[in-house]
Structures are given as structure tokens and as C-alpha cells.
Design an enzyme around this catalytic site. Structure first.
Site, PDB file in Angstrom:
ATOM      1  N   TYR A   1       5.454  10.071   0.285  1.00 22.13           N
ATOM      2  CA  TYR A   1       4.123   9.791   0.076  1.00 22.13           C
ATOM      3  C   TYR A   1       3.144  10.956   0.173  1.00 22.13           C
ATOM      4  O   TYR A   1       2.330  11.090  -0.729  1.00 22.13           O
ATOM      5  CB  TYR A   1       3.698   8.720   1.347  1.00 22.13           C
ATOM      6  CG  TYR A   1       4.375   7.556   1.509  1.00 22.13           C
ATOM      7  CD1 TYR A   1       3.960   6.534   0.172  1.00 22.13           C
ATOM      8  CD2 TYR A   1       5.358   7.207   2.068  1.00 22.13           C
ATOM      9  CE1 TYR A   1       4.488   5.167   0.182  1.00 22.13           C
ATOM     10  CE2 TYR A   1       5.927   6.045   2.217  1.00 22.13           C
ATOM     11  CZ  TYR A   1       5.640   4.928   1.170  1.00 22.13           C
ATOM     12  OH  TYR A   1       6.126   3.744   1.234  1.00 22.13           O
TER      13      TYR A   1
ATOM     14  N   ASN B   1       1.141  -2.248  -5.576  1.00 18.38           N
ATOM     15  CA  ASN B   1       1.546  -2.021  -6.971  1.00 18.38           C
ATOM     16  C   ASN B   1       1.989  -3.370  -7.638  1.00 18.38           C
ATOM     17  O   ASN B   1       2.650  -4.032  -6.950  1.00 18.38           O
ATOM     18  CB  ASN B   1       2.753  -1.162  -6.870  1.00 18.38           C
ATOM     19  CG  ASN B   1       3.485  -1.278  -8.131  1.00 18.38           C
ATOM     20  OD1 ASN B   1       3.079  -1.336  -9.234  1.00 18.38           O
ATOM     21  ND2 ASN B   1       4.969  -0.877  -8.020  1.00 18.38           N
TER      22      ASN B   1
ATOM     23  N   CYS C   1       7.760   2.096  -7.429  1.00 17.54           N
ATOM     24  CA  CYS C   1       7.322   2.549  -5.988  1.00 17.54           C
ATOM     25  C   CYS C   1       8.498   2.509  -5.276  1.00 17.54           C
ATOM     26  O   CYS C   1       8.388   3.267  -4.081  1.00 17.54           O
ATOM     27  CB  CYS C   1       6.247   1.495  -5.722  1.00 17.54           C
ATOM     28  SG  CYS C   1       6.704  -0.168  -5.638  1.00 17.54           S
ATOM     29  N   HIS C   2       9.811   1.991  -5.576  1.00 13.46           N
ATOM     30  CA  HIS C   2      10.936   2.082  -5.081  1.00 13.46           C
ATOM     31  C   HIS C   2      11.489   3.399  -4.614  1.00 13.46           C
ATOM     32  O   HIS C   2      12.165   3.934  -3.931  1.00 13.46           O
ATOM     33  CB  HIS C   2      12.035   0.959  -5.353  1.00 13.46           C
ATOM     34  CG  HIS C   2      12.618   1.598  -6.737  1.00 13.46           C
ATOM     35  ND1 HIS C   2      11.785   1.198  -7.790  1.00 13.46           N
ATOM     36  CD2 HIS C   2      13.366   2.214  -7.270  1.00 13.46           C
ATOM     37  CE1 HIS C   2      12.496   1.535  -8.960  1.00 13.46           C
ATOM     38  NE2 HIS C   2      13.533   2.189  -8.540  1.00 13.46           N
TER      39      HIS C   2
ATOM     40  N   GLU D   1      20.541   3.669  -8.902  1.00 11.50           N
ATOM     41  CA  GLU D   1      19.801   5.006  -9.569  1.00 11.50           C
ATOM     42  C   GLU D   1      20.910   5.981  -9.160  1.00 11.50           C
ATOM     43  O   GLU D   1      20.560   7.146  -9.550  1.00 11.50           O
ATOM     44  CB  GLU D   1      18.560   4.985  -9.542  1.00 11.50           C
ATOM     45  CG  GLU D   1      17.707   4.116  -9.980  1.00 11.50           C
ATOM     46  CD  GLU D   1      16.274   4.218 -10.000  1.00 11.50           C
ATOM     47  OE1 GLU D   1      15.767   5.238  -9.727  1.00 11.50           O
ATOM     48  OE2 GLU D   1      15.461   3.365 -10.166  1.00 11.50           O
TER      49      GLU D   1
END
Length: 335
Positions: free
Chosen positions: A112, A135, A143-144, A170
Site C-alpha cells: 500500500y 474498487n 487490487c489483489h 499469476e
């Protein structure tokens, strides 16, 4: 007009919303929802993503994004071309954060604080976290890919298992830390919130915001604010036994505050019980002071409140208070 359609991802069901300009929102379906209508706020875990105005179910408008999501989830797509439409959502600051989220590369994570620096305001990490929470377009506005400063997974509207699964997909490796479950995150946040404001001064919204979850998750896991409060105290009374106890073990003054608030808010009519409670807290306070672990922002204020309540009770009670008076007088010397 806003259009809606359901999508079954490998990690849980979603509801997608779109305008004529682009995708408006991606909502996580609440698995505990028993209704049939997928276009009500009650069916989603992140109602902040729910659009306003009339909604019409029409899967034909989502063919392209369904195809992209299929490719993303099978590992063959790492960026989305689907037009997004969040111009009428959130504040200008929140939209800046969402734009910045779209710049985080596939397979990467930032904290953050790092995201705050990217938008030119290094001191805005907390505001960035709140913007993340708001979001409306999960997955496509990723946002993950934002994690805590410690490298841990933190709150996610769809639940931390869903977030962990997206990062695994990912190829993101965070060591052996799988993050904390939403239940543990709520327990952790509730412990701190109750110790700072007491049961009466703490709201479900306060806890949900601190845990980074939708407040419906609190009801899902604990039934009510009282259910969460009772579990926090079962951990305190049980010698810090539980799934998420490090906050109590590393900060014993939190347990002290919880006990003092319990005394203040439940009231005590027995002279013996009142004296015993004050004596127990007196020992905690003395020990914490000797170790230099009193938090002046909370603990001194709580001790003062405890003394005030004790003095008021002593003055108004017609019962003997021979045990209370000396304990109160000793406690006053700790301030």
C-alpha cells in the site's frame, strides 16, 4: 441501463455489471445467499461494487469479457482489453488509485505504501487501502496485487483464499505465508477495536474496515458483533488459545484493556467482585508499567475511567466497601 450476468470462475462465482460504455463492476457472490436473484445487493460480498439504477440481466453483452476471463483463468492471458467504465464511481482520489492499480504488472505485487508513492502521496497508504477496498472492478482492476507492508496477504472483498488463488495463478510467490483467513483477520481486528473502544463504542463497520472485509463476513463467521466479542473473550479467558492470538501475546496490555472495558460496560454490584476485578487489573497495570509497555493513549485513560467508576460505585453503594477503598487508592498511584 446497467446489464448483469453471472460468471463461474474457478475460485468462486461472480456477477458482472456493464453499461453501454464498458464494464461497471465485478462482484463476488456470497456463497451463503439463499435467494435466486443475482442482481440484488444481498447476493454479493462487496455491495460497494453494486451499481445504482435499473438492472437487466443480459448475458449476450458479456461474450467478450467472458472470453477474456476464461483465458485469464486458464493462464493464457495476462492483460485485459475489455473497456471499463468507472467514471461515475468513487472520488477523484479513488479513481487515481484504481488507475494506478491497472499499471501493476501481471505476476507482480506492491505494498500500500509503494502504491501511495506511485500516485505521488507517500503518506496516503491508509487512504490507498480504503480506495482498494472500494474498487468496483475486481480482477480487471487488480487490487489483489497489493499486499501488506510485512509481505502478508491482507483484506480482500472476495476473501483471502480467492486473493491467494489469483496470485498463485499469476505465479506470485510469497514464501510459506499463505496469509490469514478472513475469519482470523476479523478476530484480529475485533480484538484491537474492542480493546480501544469497548464493545459499546465499536461498530461492525469499524471492525470490517480494519479487517479489510465486507461486514457481511462478520455475520457469516460470528453471527453478530456480540458473537465476535464473546469469542475474543473466550481467547482471553482461555489463556490466549486460538487461531489468531499473536496480538494478545505480543501486547498483554490489550488483554488488560479488554478486561477493564468488560468491567466498565457490564457493571458490578458485588463489593467483593468489584474489588477482585480491580485487584487483578491493578497487577496487570503494575506489571506493564514496570516493563514499559503501557500505551499512554489508551491505558492511562482506561485506568482513570476504571477509578471513576469505582469511586462512583463506592459513593453510591450502601454496602461495605472495606476492600474497594484501599485497592482504588493504590491504583490511583499508578497514574
Amino acid at each position: 441501463m446497467v446489464y448483469a450476468a453471472g460468471y463461474q470462475s474457478p475460485f468462486g462465482p461472480l456477477t458482472l455489471f456493464a453499461s453501454d460504455k464498458g464494464l461497471v463492476a465485478v462482484a463476488f457472490n456470497d456463497p451463503s445467499y439463499a435467494g435466486r436473484d443475482i442482481v440484488t445487493k444481498e447476493c454479493v460480498l462487496n455491495p460497494q461494487a453494486f451499481p445504482t439504477g435499473p438492472i437487466q440481466q443480459d448475458e449476450s453483452r458479456f461474450t467478450s469479457v467472458f472470453s477474456e476471463l476464461d483465458s485469464y483463468f486458464n493462464g493464457s492471458l495476462n492483460s485485459f482489453e475489455t473497456p471499463l467504465d468507472y467514471t461515475h464511481h468513487g472520488t477523484a482520489f479513488q479513481r487515481r488509485v484504481w488507475d494506478a492499480l491497472r499499471e501493476i504488472p501481471y505476476g507482480s505485487v506492491v505494498t500500500y505504501g509503494e502504491l501511495a508513492e506511485q500516485i505521488g502521496n507517500a503518506k496516503a497508504a491508509r487512504a490507498v487501502g480504503l480506495a482498494n477496498n472500494r474498487n468496483p472492478l475486481a480482477i480487471l482492476v487488480p487490487c489483489h496485487r497489493v499486499i501488506g507492508a510485512s509481505g502478508r496477504l491482507v483484506g480482500y472483498a472476495g476473501g483471502l483464499p480467492f486473493k491467494r488463488s489469483l496470485l498463485d495463478l499469476e505465479g506470485v510467490t510469497l514464501g510459506d505465508d499463505k496469509g490469514e483467513s478472513s475469519r482470523d483477520a476479523i478476530l484480529h481486528a475485533g480484538t484491537i477495536a474492542f480493546s480501544r473502544s469497548g464493545y459499546k463504542g465499536t461498530t461492525v463497520d469499524d471492525i470490517a474496515k480494519a479487517a479489510g472485509v465486507n461486514k457481511r463476513m462478520i455475520y457469516h463467521h460470528f453471527g453478530s458483533k456480540r458473537g465476535l466479542y464473546d469469542e475474543v473473550f473466550s481467547i482471553v479467558e482461555g489463556g490466549h488459545k486460538g487461531t489468531r492470538t499473536d496480538v494478545l501475546q505480543s501486547s498483554p496490555n490489550i488483554a488488560m484493556r479488554l478486561k477493564i472495558y468488560q468491567l466498565l460496560e457490564t457493571g458490578t454490584t458485588s463489593d467483593v467482585s468489584l474489588a477482585a476485578d480491580i485487584e487483578r487489573n491493578e497487577k496487570r497495570i503494575a506489571k506493564l508499567k514496570s516493563e514499559g509497555r503501557m500505551d499512554s493513549r489508551y491505558d492511562t485513560q482506561l485506568v482513570a475511567r476504571l477509578l471513576t467508576i469505582a469511586d462512583q460505585w463506592k459513593a453510591s453503594s450502601d454496602k461495605p466497601h472495606t476492600r474497594v477503598a484501599p485497592v482504588v487508592n493504590r491504583l490511583k498511584k499508578t497514574l
